[in-house]
Write a protein that holds these residues in place. Structure first.
Motif, PDB file in Angstrom:
ATOM      1  N   GLN A  97       0.669 -40.119 -17.571  1.00  0.00           N
ATOM      2  CA  GLN A  97       0.876 -38.719 -17.200  1.00  0.00           C
ATOM      3  C   GLN A  97       1.157 -38.586 -15.708  1.00  0.00           C
ATOM      4  N   MET A  98       0.463 -39.349 -14.893  1.00  0.00           N
ATOM      5  CA  MET A  98       0.720 -39.342 -13.447  1.00  0.00           C
ATOM      6  C   MET A  98       2.135 -39.811 -13.146  1.00  0.00           C
ATOM      7  N   SER A  99       2.621 -40.762 -13.931  1.00  0.00           N
ATOM      8  CA  SER A  99       3.975 -41.288 -13.732  1.00  0.00           C
ATOM      9  C   SER A  99       5.039 -40.337 -14.256  1.00  0.00           C
ATOM     10  N   LEU A 100       4.673 -39.526 -15.237  1.00  0.00           N
ATOM     11  CA  LEU A 100       5.615 -38.585 -15.821  1.00  0.00           C
ATOM     12  C   LEU A 100       5.816 -37.362 -14.937  1.00  0.00           C
ATOM     13  N   SER A 101       4.717 -36.756 -14.492  1.00  0.00           N
ATOM     14  CA  SER A 101       4.847 -35.512 -13.719  1.00  0.00           C
ATOM     15  C   SER A 101       3.818 -35.378 -12.612  1.00  0.00           C
ATOM     16  N   GLY A 102       3.088 -36.445 -12.308  1.00  0.00           N
ATOM     17  CA  GLY A 102       2.062 -36.397 -11.287  1.00  0.00           C
ATOM     18  C   GLY A 102       2.460 -37.104 -10.006  1.00  0.00           C
ATOM     19  N   LEU A 115       2.610 -40.144  -9.157  1.00  0.00           N
ATOM     20  CA  LEU A 115       3.413 -41.364  -9.255  1.00  0.00           C
ATOM     21  C   LEU A 115       4.853 -41.099  -9.690  1.00  0.00           C
ATOM     22  N   SER A 116       5.161 -39.849 -10.056  1.00  0.00           N
ATOM     23  CA  SER A 116       6.506 -39.550 -10.558  1.00  0.00           C
ATOM     24  C   SER A 116       7.608 -39.736  -9.511  1.00  0.00           C
ATOM     25  N   PRO A 117       7.377 -39.424  -8.210  1.00  0.00           N
ATOM     26  CA  PRO A 117       8.452 -39.688  -7.231  1.00  0.00           C
ATOM     27  C   PRO A 117       8.808 -41.174  -7.131  1.00  0.00           C
ATOM     28  N   LEU A 118       7.791 -42.034  -7.181  1.00  0.00           N
ATOM     29  CA  LEU A 118       8.053 -43.476  -7.133  1.00  0.00           C
ATOM     30  C   LEU A 118       8.805 -43.917  -8.378  1.00  0.00           C
ATOM     31  N   ARG A 119       8.397 -43.406  -9.522  1.00  0.00           N
ATOM     32  CA  ARG A 119       9.095 -43.746 -10.772  1.00  0.00           C
ATOM     33  C   ARG A 119      10.551 -43.307 -10.701  1.00  0.00           C
ATOM     34  N   ASP A 120      10.802 -42.088 -10.239  1.00  0.00           N
ATOM     35  CA  ASP A 120      12.172 -41.590 -10.140  1.00  0.00           C
ATOM     36  C   ASP A 120      13.003 -42.433  -9.183  1.00  0.00           C
ATOM     37  N   ARG A 121      12.393 -42.844  -8.079  1.00  0.00           N
ATOM     38  CA  ARG A 121      13.122 -43.634  -7.084  1.00  0.00           C
ATOM     39  C   ARG A 121      13.513 -44.997  -7.659  1.00  0.00           C
ATOM     40  N   LEU A 122      12.591 -45.640  -8.329  1.00  0.00           N
ATOM     41  CA  LEU A 122      12.880 -46.956  -8.912  1.00  0.00           C
ATOM     42  C   LEU A 122      13.867 -46.847 -10.073  1.00  0.00           C
ATOM     43  N   ALA A 123      13.713 -45.822 -10.886  1.00  0.00           N
ATOM     44  CA  ALA A 123      14.616 -45.646 -12.020  1.00  0.00           C
ATOM     45  C   ALA A 123      16.033 -45.335 -11.565  1.00  0.00           C
ATOM     46  N   GLY A 173       4.961 -41.938 -23.483  1.00  0.00           N
ATOM     47  CA  GLY A 173       5.063 -40.488 -23.389  1.00  0.00           C
ATOM     48  C   GLY A 173       4.106 -39.761 -24.316  1.00  0.00           C
ATOM     49  N   PRO A 174       4.028 -40.141 -25.597  1.00  0.00           N
ATOM     50  CA  PRO A 174       3.114 -39.463 -26.508  1.00  0.00           C
ATOM     51  C   PRO A 174       1.652 -39.515 -26.083  1.00  0.00           C
ATOM     52  N   SER A 175       1.212 -40.625 -25.492  1.00  0.00           N
ATOM     53  CA  SER A 175      -0.174 -40.701 -25.029  1.00  0.00           C
ATOM     54  C   SER A 175      -0.418 -39.672 -23.935  1.00  0.00           C
ATOM     55  N   ALA A 176       0.543 -39.552 -23.005  1.00  0.00           N
ATOM     56  CA  ALA A 176       0.417 -38.558 -21.941  1.00  0.00           C
ATOM     57  C   ALA A 176       0.467 -37.145 -22.514  1.00  0.00           C
ATOM     58  N   HIS A 177       1.388 -36.893 -23.437  1.00  0.00           N
ATOM     59  CA  HIS A 177       1.516 -35.560 -24.030  1.00  0.00           C
ATOM     60  C   HIS A 177       0.285 -35.181 -24.848  1.00  0.00           C
ATOM     61  N   THR A 178      -0.263 -36.143 -25.580  1.00  0.00           N
ATOM     62  CA  THR A 178      -1.461 -35.866 -26.381  1.00  0.00           C
ATOM     63  C   THR A 178      -2.651 -35.558 -25.483  1.00  0.00           C
ATOM     64  N   LEU A 179      -2.775 -36.314 -24.391  1.00  0.00           N
ATOM     65  CA  LEU A 179      -3.851 -36.044 -23.437  1.00  0.00           C
ATOM     66  C   LEU A 179      -3.753 -34.619 -22.901  1.00  0.00           C
ATOM     67  N   MET A 180      -2.546 -34.213 -22.502  1.00  0.00           N
ATOM     68  CA  MET A 180      -2.362 -32.877 -21.944  1.00  0.00           C
ATOM     69  C   MET A 180      -2.516 -31.794 -23.005  1.00  0.00           C
ATOM     70  N   PHE A 181      -2.226 -32.119 -24.251  1.00  0.00           N
ATOM     71  CA  PHE A 181      -2.378 -31.134 -25.327  1.00  0.00           C
ATOM     72  C   PHE A 181      -3.825 -30.686 -25.449  1.00  0.00           C
ATOM     73  N   PHE A 182      -4.750 -31.619 -25.245  1.00  0.00           N
ATOM     74  CA  PHE A 182      -6.168 -31.284 -25.352  1.00  0.00           C
ATOM     75  C   PHE A 182      -6.732 -30.732 -24.043  1.00  0.00           C
ATOM     76  N   LEU A 183      -5.954 -30.824 -22.961  1.00  0.00           N
ATOM     77  CA  LEU A 183      -6.412 -30.306 -21.677  1.00  0.00           C
ATOM     78  C   LEU A 183      -5.763 -28.980 -21.302  1.00  0.00           C
ATOM     79  N   ASP A 184      -4.605 -28.699 -21.884  1.00  0.00           N
ATOM     80  CA  ASP A 184      -3.844 -27.499 -21.549  1.00  0.00           C
ATOM     81  C   ASP A 184      -3.676 -26.636 -22.795  1.00  0.00           C
ATOM     82  N   ARG A 185      -4.277 -25.467 -22.792  1.00  0.00           N
ATOM     83  CA  ARG A 185      -4.214 -24.624 -23.984  1.00  0.00           C
ATOM     84  C   ARG A 185      -2.834 -24.030 -24.218  1.00  0.00           C
ATOM     85  N   ASN A 186      -1.937 -24.171 -23.241  1.00  0.00           N
ATOM     86  CA  ASN A 186      -0.567 -23.680 -23.410  1.00  0.00           C
ATOM     87  C   ASN A 186       0.374 -24.745 -23.976  1.00  0.00           C
ATOM     88  N   ALA A 187      -0.161 -25.946 -24.208  1.00  0.00           N
ATOM     89  CA  ALA A 187       0.668 -27.023 -24.760  1.00  0.00           C
ATOM     90  C   ALA A 187       1.097 -26.675 -26.180  1.00  0.00           C
TER      91      ALA A 187
END
Length: 357
Positions: A142-147, A149-157, A243-257
């Motif tokens: 999740q940190m790599s997707l939108s947290g 670590l995402s700028p580093l991921r985008d730069r390398l990708a 991705g699904p692991s990150a999305h599932t984690l946020m689903f239980f943390l964010d009621r707007n998911a």
């Protein structure tokens, strides 16, 4: 009633988002049962290969991969899905992400003693090491997707991406006929069956190994079918766990998911693996062996979380799901996962103790 009619009826009665989650659940349960009973594990296969062996784990992995290719390519020939419309094929891929992310993921799965999918299956059987590693993996993903670590991921990708605004279709790139993918899958399956016979693998385990490949095809076919009848755009996807692991984690943390395929997939794998382990009497609480094992597992989970997101998929998402539709970056990521895993086993595990499954 044909498949599309059935899917359309379900979407009208339940809603498109709940049906997508339901399809994820069905795919996950199928995957979880088959993976637990077959002991499918890319990490174990790479360790065998690194140590000069072609044992049962290698045979099971090859059979899973080949049957996924056979099922998916067969479904495409029958018009049950269209690989060109799949999410990972319809967007640009990252060659640099596949290389760097694949190497990191491969190293991580050896340190953690299992890829992300294997950790989820083991967690369902009572393996507390896998529970801890899996949670760390999901947080870092999740940190790599939108947290942070995402700028580093985008730069390398962004260092090296595919041309033409799409990923590379290897079948098209090499000018193979429509049945070329199916033929290649059958050829790999033949090799897997020879290895299976040499290692005296029972018929039941072979069936379950092919069941993992079937689960991948099931996800592709169901999401493609839903995309054909849904009013809103639906992503055509199948089993993957970064991705699904990150999305599932946020689903239980964010009621707007919102509900989606991913939200059903991860719980489905857990449920399927738990049912399979319970029915076989293999439920057992297990903890870390020692402090060294714990540190290695945590470091491995971090490497897999970032590496899997950078590579565009995990050992399942890129290695089997992406490989089954011949996505260029997925095959490169899988190759780099093998390299990273073999190098880590030789440099770390072989100097400490023999790897265990």
């Amino acid at each position: 009633m044909d498949l599309l009619t059935l899917i359309e009826t379900l979407a009208e009665r339940l809603g498109e988002a709940p049906v997508a989650a339901l399809f994820g659940l069905l795919t996950g349960v199928t995957f979880g049962i088959a993976a637990q009973r077959s002991k499918f594990c890319l990490r174990a296969a790479t360790v065998e290969f690194a140590r000069g062996q072609l044992g049962d784990r290698m045979a099971v992995w090859l059979l899973t991969f080949s049957t996924a290719v056979v099922w998916v390519q067969g479904a495409e020939l029958l018009g049950l899905m269209r690989s060109a419309d799949a999410r990972m094929m319809a967007v640009p891929g990252s060659w640099s992400g596949a290389i760097i992310g694949g190497l990191l993921f491969g190293a991580g799965m050896v340190l953690a003693r299992g890829c992300s999918g294997r950790l989820l299956v083991l967690a369902a059987t009572g393996n507390l090491r896998s529970v801890v590693s899996g949670l760390i993996f999901a947080v870092v993903a999740q940190m790599s997707l939108s947290g942070m670590l995402s700028p580093l991921r985008d730069r390398l990708a962004g260092l090296w991406i595919t041309s033409g605004g799409r990923n590379m279709d290897l079948l098209v790139e090499f000018g193979l006929p429509e049945w070329g993918g199916l033929a290649l899958g059958l050829a790999i399956a033949a090799v897997a069956l020879v290895l299976s016979r040499r290692n005296r693998i029972g018929a039941a385990r072979l069936v379950f190994a092919s069941g993992v490949g079937f689960a991948v095809a099931l996800g592709w076919v169901l999401t493609y079918g839903l995309s054909q009848v849904a009013f809103d755009p639906v992503q055509i996807e199948s089993a993957t766990f970064t991705g699904p692991s990150a999305h599932t984690l946020m689903f239980f943390l964010d009621r707007n998911a919102i509900l989606e395929f991913d939200i059903g997939l991860v719980p489905g794998v857990f449920i399927g693996a738990m049912l399979a382990a319970w029915s076989a009497g293999e439920m057992k609480l297990q903890a870390f062996d020692d402090a060294l094992t714990m540190r290695k597992a945590m470091i491995g989970a971090v490497l897999m979380g970032f590496g899997g997101m950078l590579a565009g998929g995990c050992a399942i998402g890129a290695g089997v799901t992406g490989g089954s539709i011949f996505t260029g970056t997925a095959w490169l990521a899988l190759f780099c996962m093998w390299i990273g895993a073999m190098a880590t086993d030789m440099l770390v595990d072989q100097k400490l103790r023999p790897a265990t499954a």
